[in-house]
Each structure stands twice: as C-alpha cells, then as structure tokens.
Design an enzyme around this catalytic site. Structure first.
Site, PDB file in Angstrom:
ATOM      1  N   LYS A 157       0.883  -1.166   0.000  1.00 33.14           N
ATOM      2  CA  LYS A 157       0.000   0.000   0.000  1.00 33.14           C
ATOM      3  C   LYS A 157       0.915   1.208   0.000  1.00 33.14           C
ATOM      4  CE  LYS A 157      -1.687   3.065   1.712  1.00 33.14           C
ATOM      5  NZ  LYS A 157      -1.685   4.503   1.239  1.00 33.14           N
ATOM      6  N   SER A 210       4.923   9.317   9.188  1.00 34.94           N
ATOM      7  CA  SER A 210       4.999  10.239  10.316  1.00 34.94           C
ATOM      8  C   SER A 210       4.745   9.518  11.634  1.00 34.94           C
ATOM      9  CB  SER A 210       3.963  11.352  10.144  1.00 34.94           C
ATOM     10  OG  SER A 210       2.645  10.828  10.286  1.00 34.94           O
ATOM     11  N   GLU A 234       8.634   2.671  11.188  1.00 39.48           N
ATOM     12  CA  GLU A 234       9.799   3.525  10.921  1.00 39.48           C
ATOM     13  C   GLU A 234       9.256   4.926  10.714  1.00 39.48           C
ATOM     14  OE1 GLU A 234      12.176   5.832   9.368  1.00 39.48           O
ATOM     15  OE2 GLU A 234      12.309   4.601   7.576  1.00 39.48           O
ATOM     16  N   CYS A 268      13.801  10.818   6.503  1.00 41.04           N
ATOM     17  CA  CYS A 268      13.688  10.633   7.944  1.00 41.04           C
ATOM     18  C   CYS A 268      15.050  10.697   8.614  1.00 41.04           C
ATOM     19  CB  CYS A 268      12.992   9.315   8.266  1.00 41.04           C
ATOM     20  SG  CYS A 268      13.704   7.897   7.412  1.00 41.04           S
TER      21      CYS A 268
END
Length: 466
Positions: A157, A210, A234, A268
């Site tokens: 997804k 997020s 993560e 990130c």
C-alpha cells in the site's frame, strides 16, 4: 462509478497521473489471493526465493529510467537522484539475499544431553507494507525483499503521492516470474486503509511515515478482531550532527549540507540540526553557507538539478513558520527562508545560525531543505542537546579522532550513530528508531526476525526413553 486517485506533479502543479482505486471487494480479493500465494511460496526452498528476487533486480535495472521518471513526476525528486535510488534499492536487496541463508537457518542448541533442540523460523504469511513517498523504492524494498526471502507474500500500500510505484513493483515481479498474488499493489487512500490493516488475512504490518501516522496504525492493529500481529514502525526524526573542534570545517560542512538538502531534506534520516564546537563555529557557518549556495532549485527532470520540489504543499507552511519563529527569537537567516512563487511546491535551501532549543526549527521535524546551526561549549553539551528530542533515528559525530567519536556515539540516543557520515542507511546494520522514531527492526540479519515466527523443536530420541 469507480473512484480514482489523482496525483499532482509537485513541480508544475499539473496532474501527473490518475489511477482507479480498489473498492472493498477488490481489496478482499487481493488479500485472499496473497494468502493463497503465501501457502505455496512458504513451501519452496530458499534458493527458489533468491532466484526470484535476483530476477526482479535484473528487470528493475532494465527499467531504471522508466521508474526514475515516474518518481520524479509524482513526488518531485530530481531524476538523477531517482536513478540513484534504483541502484540503492538493488544494493539493499542483494545485501538481504546474502544475509538470508544464515539468518533463516535453523539454530541448533546443544547441551550435551542427547536431546536435539532447534529454533526454527516460519514465515508469517501475508505482509502488508505501507510505504512512504520520500524514498519510494528504498523504503518498499526494506520490507519486500526480506519478506519474500522469508517465505511471505507481500501487499504494497504505497503512499498516495507515489501510488504508481506500488504498481511498478507488482509489474516488475510479474515480469520476473512471481506467482499470481505474491506481490500485489493495493490501491486505497491512506485514510481508507483501516479495513486493509484489520483484515484477518494480513499477518504483519510494516509502516513508514509520520509519528502520528504510526500511532494511528498501531491503534488500528490493536483493535483487530482476529488475532494478534506484529507492527513495524519507521517514523520521524530530528537527526542531529555534532562537529568537534578537531574536525576540518570545510569537509564537515560539505557533507552535512548535502545530508540536509539531498532529496530536498525529505528524509527521515536527513540532518535537521547541527551543533558546532564554539572554537570552530564561525568558520563552520561560513563554510556551510557557501556549500548551501550550490543547492539551487530547478526542474526535477533535468539531470543538473540538485534541489527539486517538495512532495506536499503542507511542508511550505511548516518551513515558513519555522523560519519566522527562529528569526523572531534571535536566529540569523543567511540563505533562503521564503517559498518560491508560481506553480508547484518549491522552497529554497535555507540556512540559519545562532539557533537554540526554544525554536521550533531545532525541536520539530522540518522535512524540507532547511538547517539550523548552534554553537556548543564542549562534547558533553553537544551530547545533551543531541539527546534533547522526542526522536531517535540517527545522529552523526564529525571528528578527526574516530575513537573519540565512537565513545561519544555510545552516549547518543539514536538507532544508528555515524562517525564522519550522515543521511545514510547501511543495510548490514539494523535500521531502527528510539523514542518516537518507531519500533522494530528492518534490514541486517535481524530484519528477518519480524518477518518470521520463531518456534522450538525439542526431539528426544527413542533410545533415551528406555
């Protein structure tokens, strides 16, 4: 009437692509097909799984330009960086292939009592990979490759902004000879993925995004009515760097500015705050500003472009607010600091100095091409400030004394600490986050643990019963 997903090109503001979305019946059919595929796939030998992954990598390499163009169009990454991401994906997958035989092998435990004891690892079944848009190939392959090697089927997804990448993975694996249902893209909006996460046919959920999104996924999985499944998260970061007094400032500045602005800072593990020993502070700021001037905004489809577009318009507001807050509290703005006008979502490379921890810039995730620089008195002060955060993904220490850097790194609260490197993922090491940066492990030999279920085999030979 079929619902559709429309993706906006972040550079031009025009429609990039439109895709039909899966309704509830289509989602259910895809999960069931993945279940059926997983039951057959798990019975095959590891060598067969390795062969499929290797064939996929060959097909993917031959389609490098195609997928690089799609990524650039859908999320604004410079096409040069997108092509590099294909190579990075191939390297990570091959690392997991090399690690798989030992990581997935039975572990025999001998106590010299004649009893045979083994720890065996079974595949979970169907893995749901909810992948983020910022590194749409790398983030997906972190789950897809080890999941398949471990004997699972995978549902992808992908983020709505890069939904086409999920379809690309499905197509590349199909061309590589994957059985039907083994690797499947599920086309639903993130806000409509609850039924997918809670589907009883899903046996593991892995989310990259997020912190708020990770919390929502965790709650949704906890509310499943059928069985308990593991969740890998993560999440965000506010990754720090510290430049010690013994470090050549020009070398550190060039590397850290690249770590802050590569992929427009949408990583990130991007550098988001820099601490510099006061003895080298002025020289470092000067070198950093000079290095940042090379990061000019341009059309992502041009090979020379270093700074592309932002993938989401909301980030423009975040960056404007962080600049305004920092300047109002005494920061000096050297470069950038104001969004570009015209079409698309663009922001210039932005450098501020004389920052401190009362500023949002030094505490809240930016996820854009902006960096704050702050002087510190010594190593102890630097470590304290690096740890003064809700996040803990990566951190980096820059020094000519790598032993001192390693000693400091052991005191920093982050899943990965680099010495003289940043904004990097080493696939032979565990990729993990502390605090609000997530839970679980991907990559390395440990990355297979969350994609399998450990069981024990205790065998007492018949002759021992007499």
């Amino acid at each position: 009437m079929t619902d559709t997903l429309t993706i906006t090109n972040p550079w031009s503001g025009e429609v990039a692509d439109t895709y039909p979305l899966d309704g509830p019946e289509a989602v259910d059919a895809k999960v069931r097909a993945a279940q059926e595929a997983s039951l057959k796939w798990r019975e095959g030998p590891l060598g067969l799984r390795i062969e499929l992954v290797e064939r996929f990598l060959v097909v993917a390499e031959s389609n490098r330009d195609e997928i690089a163009s799609l990524i650039s169009r859908q999320m604004g990454k410079p096409v040069r960086e997108a092509r590099n991401e294909v190579g990075g994906m191939i390297g990570r997958a091959r690392t997991m292939v090399r690690l798989a035989p030992q990581a997935l092998a039975d572990q025999s435990i001998s106590l010299d009592d004649g009893i045979q004891r083994r720890i065996v690892r079974d595949p979970l079944g169907v893995i749901l990979d909810i992948a983020a848009w910022n590194y749409p190939l790398l983030i997906a392959i972190n789950v897809v490759a080890p999941a398949l090697l471990a004997g699972n089927a995978v549902l992808i997804k992908h983020a709505s902004q890069t939904a086409g990448v999920g379809l690309w993975f499905e197509d590349m694996f199909r061309r590589a000879g994957a059985p039907d249902g083994l690797v499947t893209a599920v086309m639903v909006r993130g806000s409509e993925s609850t039924a997918l996460v809670q589907h009883p046919g899903v046996h593991g959920v892995f989310f990259t995004g997020s912190t708020e999104g990770g919390q929502q996924v965790y709650r949704t999985v906890a509310n499943r009515s059928h069985g308990f499944v593991d969740v890998g998260l993560e999440l965000g970061g506010k990754d720090p760097a510290y430049v010690r007094a013994d470090m050549p400032v020009e070398l550190a500045a060039a590397n850290l500015i690249e770590g802050a602005f590569y992929n427009a800072g949408q990583s990130c593990c991007a550098i988001e705050r820099i601490y510099v020993h006061h003895a080298r502070y002025d020289a470092f700021v000067e070198a950093a500003v000079e290095a940042a001037k090379a990061w000019t905004s341009g059309d992502p489809t041009h090979d020379a472009t270093m700074l592309g577009a932002l993938a989401t318009p909301e980030t423009l507001d975040v960056l404007d607010a962080q600049v305004a807050d920092a300047v109002s509290k005494g920061a000096r703005l050297w470069l950038g600091g104001e969004r570009y006008g015209g079409s698309g979502w663009r922001y210039p490379a932005t450098v501020l100095s004389d920052t401190h921890h009362e500023m949002s810039l030094m505490r809240d995730e930016s996820f854009g091409p902006i960096i704050g620089i702050m002087p510190v008195e010594d190593d102890a002060a630097a470590v304290s400030l690096m740890n003064d955060t809700a996040y803990g993904l990566t951190a980096s220490i820059w020094t000519s004394d790598h032993r001192a850097g390693e000693a400091l790194g052991r005191r920093v609260q982050a899943g990965t600490v680099f010495v003289n490197r940043c904004d990097y993922v080493d696939p032979v090491l565990p990729w993990t986050g502390l605090k609000d940066s997530g839970k679980g492990v991907s990559l390395s030999s440990l990355g297979f643990a969350h994609l399998t279920r450990a069981r024990g085999l205790h065998v007492r030979p018949l002759e021992m019963l007499g």
